[in-house]
Design an enzyme around this catalytic site. Structure first.
Site, PDB file in Angstrom:
ATOM      1  CG  ASP A   1     -34.515  82.253 -27.652  1.00 33.34           C
ATOM      2  OD1 ASP A   1     -34.651  83.474 -27.459  1.00 33.34           O
ATOM      3  OD2 ASP A   1     -33.414  81.678 -27.577  1.00 33.34           O
ATOM      4  CB  SER A   2     -32.681  84.222 -31.380  1.00 31.94           C
ATOM      5  OG  SER A   2     -32.111  84.232 -30.081  1.00 31.94           O
TER       6      SER A   2
ATOM      7  CB  CYS B   1     -36.125  85.896 -28.164  1.00 35.86           C
ATOM      8  SG  CYS B   1     -34.724  86.800 -28.789  1.00 35.86           S
TER       9      CYS B   1
ATOM     10  CD  GLU C   1     -25.545  80.747 -27.951  1.00 31.03           C
ATOM     11  OE1 GLU C   1     -25.004  80.517 -29.041  1.00 31.03           O
ATOM     12  OE2 GLU C   1     -26.764  80.988 -27.813  1.00 31.03           O
TER      13      GLU C   1
ATOM     14  CB  CYS D   1     -30.327  88.696 -22.314  1.00 30.07           C
ATOM     15  SG  CYS D   1     -29.632  87.575 -23.530  1.00 30.07           S
TER      16      CYS D   1
ATOM     17  CG  HIS E   1     -27.952  83.301 -23.709  1.00 28.72           C
ATOM     18  ND1 HIS E   1     -29.091  83.415 -24.457  1.00 28.72           N
ATOM     19  CD2 HIS E   1     -27.110  82.494 -24.411  1.00 28.72           C
ATOM     20  CE1 HIS E   1     -28.938  82.723 -25.584  1.00 28.72           C
ATOM     21  NE2 HIS E   1     -27.749  82.163 -25.575  1.00 28.72           N
TER      22      HIS E   1
HETATM   23  N1  DGL Z   1     -32.436  85.264 -27.009  1.00 29.33           N
HETATM   24  C1  DGL Z   1     -31.721  86.522 -27.107  1.00 29.33           C
HETATM   25  C2  DGL Z   1     -32.333  87.524 -26.112  1.00 29.33           C
HETATM   26  O1  DGL Z   1     -32.970  87.154 -25.135  1.00 29.33           O
HETATM   27  C3  DGL Z   1     -30.250  86.363 -26.879  1.00 29.33           C
HETATM   28  C4  DGL Z   1     -29.546  85.637 -27.995  1.00 29.33           C
HETATM   29  C5  DGL Z   1     -29.522  86.403 -29.290  1.00 29.33           C
HETATM   30  O2  DGL Z   1     -28.894  87.481 -29.379  1.00 29.33           O
HETATM   31  O3  DGL Z   1     -30.129  85.918 -30.234  1.00 29.33           O
HETATM   32  O4  DGL Z   1     -32.176  88.704 -26.302  1.00 29.33           O
END
Ligand code: DGL
Length: 284
Positions: free
Chosen positions: A11-12, A74, A159, A193, A195
């Site tokens: 993930d990012s 992600c 976050e 997403c 989050h």
């Molecule tokens: N993990 C990213 C997503 O699911 C969200 C966080 C980011 O923008 O890096 O799109």
């Protein structure tokens, strides 16, 4: 005995921990390695080229850790980089390895939720602009109409833990209204997403109870379980000692702290450094 080969989850940043949590609950027997690119998060606001470059670097690193199967947890990476990795990189690098995303599994089950055939999708700017959900849903279910809306404030709200207050709720309600105003018959909303599931309790406050909110973590976990049954050639390469390792490209202390929110328990991560276009493990 064959070589240790964990399932890679990328993930990012922290968000993919919500996906890993569900996967691990469903499939606790496997070994997992998680990589969060916290040094370069967020991906949601970055260009296609950048997300592809970053994701590919992560995939290469996870392959070097002997992962035969990687899940891009992600949504932004899944929508912007996955197709190119599957179609162009893997055939050249190693056609026997697999990289899977989170969009396809979610799309596959969407027909079980919608009756009006009008579905809303919420995601980062990158995910929404890529049109991945629209394209994938249209392929499988051409009779379903998709309405999208980007929520750039939602990731920072999670976050920075700023969602349980009037300010946070203002943005959440505003974005939900913007989506629902597109069509009064939208009866299902995909939270596209990593989050957003953490905002579920607030989202529910502002959405009529008959509208279904689709979170993807369990869907992705179930889909992975089925994938492993359908692909014994991959399954038998994944080792099963129930271990879990966490890596981040930024400060491991921050990562461990945030893991309480995203993973529900404190973890012990290690840092990998990014240098000369490649990640390596810090040895000193
Ligand atoms: N993990 C990213 C997503 O699911 C969200 C966080 C980011 O923008 O890096 O799109």
């Amino acid at each position: 005995m064959h070589e240790f080969s964990p399932i890679g989850v990328f993930d990012s940043g922290y968000g993919g921990l919500t996906v890993l949590k569900a996967i691990r609950q469903k499939l606790p027997q496997y070994d997992y390695i998680y990589l969060g690119d916290n040094a370069r998060t967020p991906y949601g606001t970055r260009s296609y080229e950048t997300v592809l470059e970053y994701t590919l670097e992560a995939v290469k690193w996870l392959f070097n850790q002997n992962c035969h199967l990687i899940i891009l947890a992600c949504n932004t990476a899944s929508s912007k980089a996955l197709r190119t990795i599957q179609q162009e990189y893997l055939p050249r690098f190693d056609p026997s390895r697999r990289v899977l995303g989170v969009i396809r599994p979610t799309v596959e089950v969407i027909n079980q939720f919608t009756k009006t055939k009008k579905v809303g999708v919420l995601g980062t700017i990158g995910t929404i602009k890529s049109n991945s959900y629209v394209i994938e849903i249209n392929k499988l279910y051409p009779d379903i109409k998709v309405y999208q809306h980007a929520c750039p404030m939602w990731v920072p709200l999670v976050e920075y833990n700023e969602f349980n207050n009037i300010g946070g709720e203002y943005f959440i309600q505003k974005d939900l209204n913007a989506l629902l105003e597109k069509d009064k018959d939208i009866d299902s909303i995909i939270l596209g997403c990593t989050h957003y599931p953490l905002l579920l309790h607030i989202i529910k406050k502002f959405i009529p109870p008959e509208i279904k909110i689709i979170t993807q973590n369990e869907i992705v976990a179930n889909s992975l379980a089925e994938y492993l049954i359908r692909h014994p050639e991959i399954e038998k390469k994944c080792t099963k000692n129930g271990t879990l390792k966490f890596y981040t490209t930024d400060d491991p202390n921050d990562f461990d702290e945030k893991s309480l929110i995203f993973f529900g328990q404190k973890i012990n991560s290690e840092k990998i450094l990014y240098k000369n276009k490649f990640f390596y493990k810090k040895t000193i």
